[in-house]
Design an enzyme around this catalytic site. Structure first.
Site, PDB file in Angstrom:
ATOM      1  N   HIS A  91      10.962 -14.893 -45.590  1.00 36.90           N
ATOM      2  CA  HIS A  91       9.752 -14.424 -46.275  1.00 36.90           C
ATOM      3  C   HIS A  91       8.743 -13.754 -45.348  1.00 36.90           C
ATOM      4  CE1 HIS A  91       8.092 -18.118 -44.598  1.00 36.90           C
ATOM      5  NE2 HIS A  91       6.896 -17.639 -44.854  1.00 36.90           N
TER       6      HIS A  91
HETATM    7  C1  UD1 Z   1       1.953 -17.225 -47.143  1.00 36.61           C
HETATM    8  C2  UD1 Z   1       1.405 -17.504 -45.731  1.00 36.61           C
HETATM    9  C3  UD1 Z   1       2.552 -17.798 -44.790  1.00 36.61           C
HETATM   10  C4  UD1 Z   1       3.449 -18.904 -45.339  1.00 36.61           C
HETATM   11  C5  UD1 Z   1       3.910 -18.522 -46.736  1.00 36.61           C
HETATM   12  C6  UD1 Z   1       4.777 -19.597 -47.333  1.00 36.61           C
HETATM   13  C7  UD1 Z   1      -0.636 -16.304 -45.035  1.00 36.61           C
HETATM   14  C8  UD1 Z   1      -1.150 -15.197 -44.227  1.00 36.61           C
HETATM   15  N1  UD1 Z   1       0.698 -16.346 -45.218  1.00 36.61           N
HETATM   16  O1  UD1 Z   1       2.715 -16.030 -47.071  1.00 36.61           O
HETATM   17  O2  UD1 Z   1       2.040 -18.221 -43.553  1.00 36.61           O
HETATM   18  O3  UD1 Z   1       4.540 -19.094 -44.482  1.00 36.61           O
HETATM   19  O4  UD1 Z   1       2.749 -18.326 -47.551  1.00 36.61           O
HETATM   20  O5  UD1 Z   1       5.200 -19.255 -48.602  1.00 36.61           O
HETATM   21  O6  UD1 Z   1      -1.393 -17.110 -45.514  1.00 36.61           O
HETATM   22  N2  UD1 Z   1       3.382 -14.574 -54.886  1.00 36.61           N
HETATM   23  C9  UD1 Z   1       3.801 -14.948 -56.127  1.00 36.61           C
HETATM   24  N3  UD1 Z   1       3.506 -16.213 -56.559  1.00 36.61           N
HETATM   25  C10 UD1 Z   1       2.819 -17.113 -55.808  1.00 36.61           C
HETATM   26  C11 UD1 Z   1       2.392 -16.702 -54.524  1.00 36.61           C
HETATM   27  C12 UD1 Z   1       2.676 -15.438 -54.079  1.00 36.61           C
HETATM   28  O7  UD1 Z   1       4.427 -14.190 -56.837  1.00 36.61           O
HETATM   29  O8  UD1 Z   1       2.592 -18.256 -56.262  1.00 36.61           O
HETATM   30  C13 UD1 Z   1       3.738 -13.221 -54.406  1.00 36.61           C
HETATM   31  C14 UD1 Z   1       2.613 -12.234 -54.623  1.00 36.61           C
HETATM   32  O9  UD1 Z   1       3.158 -11.025 -54.968  1.00 36.61           O
HETATM   33  C15 UD1 Z   1       2.009 -12.100 -53.234  1.00 36.61           C
HETATM   34  C16 UD1 Z   1       3.200 -12.350 -52.314  1.00 36.61           C
HETATM   35  O10 UD1 Z   1       4.016 -13.284 -53.017  1.00 36.61           O
HETATM   36  O11 UD1 Z   1       1.422 -10.865 -53.046  1.00 36.61           O
HETATM   37  C17 UD1 Z   1       2.805 -12.916 -50.986  1.00 36.61           C
HETATM   38  O12 UD1 Z   1       1.997 -14.079 -51.119  1.00 36.61           O
HETATM   39  P1  UD1 Z   1       0.882 -14.449 -49.991  1.00 36.61           P
HETATM   40  O13 UD1 Z   1       0.276 -15.779 -50.286  1.00 36.61           O
HETATM   41  O14 UD1 Z   1      -0.041 -13.313 -49.825  1.00 36.61           O
HETATM   42  O15 UD1 Z   1       1.706 -14.522 -48.685  1.00 36.61           O
HETATM   43  P2  UD1 Z   1       3.095 -15.222 -48.380  1.00 36.61           P
HETATM   44  O16 UD1 Z   1       4.049 -14.170 -48.007  1.00 36.61           O
HETATM   45  O17 UD1 Z   1       3.484 -16.177 -49.471  1.00 36.61           O
END
Ligand code: UD1
Length: 363
Positions: free
Chosen positions: A205
């Site tokens: 991820h």
């Molecule tokens: C975040 C953390 C990372 C951690 C990871 C675990 C930061 C900078 N990054 O990264 O350190 O290892 O979580 O999962 O805080 N999304 C969904 N549903 C959700 C959450 C996210 O669909 O419940 C999708 C959205 O499109 C979003 C993307 O995933 O834009 C990324 O989510 P985000 O929380 O921004 O970062 P992660 O890549 O999950």
């Protein structure tokens, strides 16, 4: 003694679960839980509250997804209001996600002491958003709880006062120990048709792996090659799912030897881990869990902020070269597990040590 603990994203839930359970044992601690809503899907959030028996959050900020600036700012605005209303004696943050830094910063500006659990980890790679979050959170924390002695060295070099640092062990491992019995009863393997079969687990991820289409294609080509030797279970993170969809890659990548699943709850996932031949990942926490379980871990990154998992544990940093991944999997398949060690104090009692320090400080 009023303590506000913060969770936001998936890896936070495993860390806070044993701490909440421990704090509840002491009537002098008034413990509140704030969920920022950085992660919000059932599979990325609620399932962990069920699996890990975390009490329902007292306050939910519903910040959702956004770019770093907007997400961090929204957590700050929401959390500042919480601090204004609740006036806690301490804010407890875990890990290195955007919610961790945002809440530590707001508390620090209000002169409320901050405790950071899992302090001092450094990849020395500032292109990782988590590295920036770690560095800044540690600078403004008053109590820094570390999982290994290399973290103490990192903090001392950055000028953190030794008296603020406590080597307590690893709350992720506390969580794993608490979930083990339940995981043994999970039917996840039979649901995936894996009973009696050897298999590997894959998770991906990190933006550095999944956001660049050519990098993602290279990884998939290597994984295809590995899947000629054993089945691979791949619970797909939503960020990765989005990237795979935009590549149009899923159908060309899927074969009956690579099993794509939605993100998994912690009990089902642990049941897979415990039975896996090896793990391929770019996650931080998984490097630690596999070290504790003695399962070989191939980390698809160029560095790690958890070097003890390499020096003592089962972790190998494979880097970005797909050929090296294939070579290392062949090595594991030919020679099996190596003799490794569990780091000092990774014994399931870290949260007890942390809460003990908190109680002494506030006595
Ligand atoms: C975040 C953390 C990372 C951690 C990871 C675990 C930061 C900078 N990054 O990264 O350190 O290892 O979580 O999962 O805080 N999304 C969904 N549903 C959700 C959450 C996210 O669909 O419940 C999708 C959205 O499109 C979003 C993307 O995933 O834009 C990324 O989510 P985000 O929380 O921004 O970062 P992660 O890549 O999950």
């Amino acid at each position: 003694m009023k303590i506000v603990s913060v969770v936001g994203a998936r890896p936070n839930f495993m860390k806070v679960a044993p701490l909440m359970a421990e704090m509840r044992k002491f009537p002098e601690i008034h413990s509140l839980l704030v969920h920022t809503g950085q992660h919000y899907d059932f599979e990325m959030s609620q399932v962990f509250f069920q699996d890990l028996e975390i009490p329902k959050p007292d306050i939910y900020l519903a910040v959702g997804s956004a770019n770093h600036a907007v997400q961090t700012a929204n957590v700050m605005i929401g959390f500042d209001k919480v601090l204004e209303d609740e006036k806690p004696d301490l804010v407890l943050v875990v890990g290195d996600v955007n919610s961790t830094l945002a809440c530590a910063l707001v508390a620090s500006k209000r002169c409320i002491p901050v405790a950071h659990v899992e302090a001092g980890l450094r990849s020395f790679d500032r292109t990782m958003p988590e590295e920036v979050n770690r560095l800044l959170t540690d600078q403004i924390s008053d109590l820094l709880f570390v999982t290994s002695s290399d973290a103490i060295d990192n903090l001392l070099k950055e000028g953190v006062d030794r008296s603020k640092i406590y080597l307590v062990g690893n709350v992720m491992i506390d969580s794993l120990c608490r979930s083990r019995e339940k995981a043994l009863k999970s039917d996840a393997r039979s649901r995936l048709g894996l009973d009696g079969q050897s298999f590997a687990v894959l998770t991906l991820h990190r933006p550095s792996n999944v956001d660049d289409p050519s990098r993602l294609r290279e990884i998939f080509a290597a994984i295809q090659e590995v899947s000629r030797h054993l089945k691979i279970v791949f619970p797909v993170h939503p960020r990765t799912a989005e990237r795979i969809r935009s590549l149009g890659e899923a159908s060309s990548t899927a074969s009956h030897d690579i099993i794509f699943t939605p993100p998994m709850g912690s009990i089902d996932f642990l049941s897979l881990l415990m039975a896996a031949t090896f793990v391929m990942t770019d996650s931080g926490g998984l490097q630690e869990e596999t070290t504790y379980l003695g399962i070989p871990c191939l980390t698809l990154r160029e560095n790690t902020e958890r070097p003890v998992t390499v020096s003592l544990g089962t972790n190998t940093i494979v880097g970005l070269d797909p050929a090296r991944l294939i070579e290392k999997t062949a090595d594991i398949l030919a020679h099996g597990r190596k003799q490794t060690q569990i780091p000092e104090l990774w014994d399931g009692h870290a949260s007890e040590r942390i809460v003990d320090v908190l109680r002494q400080k506030f006595r």
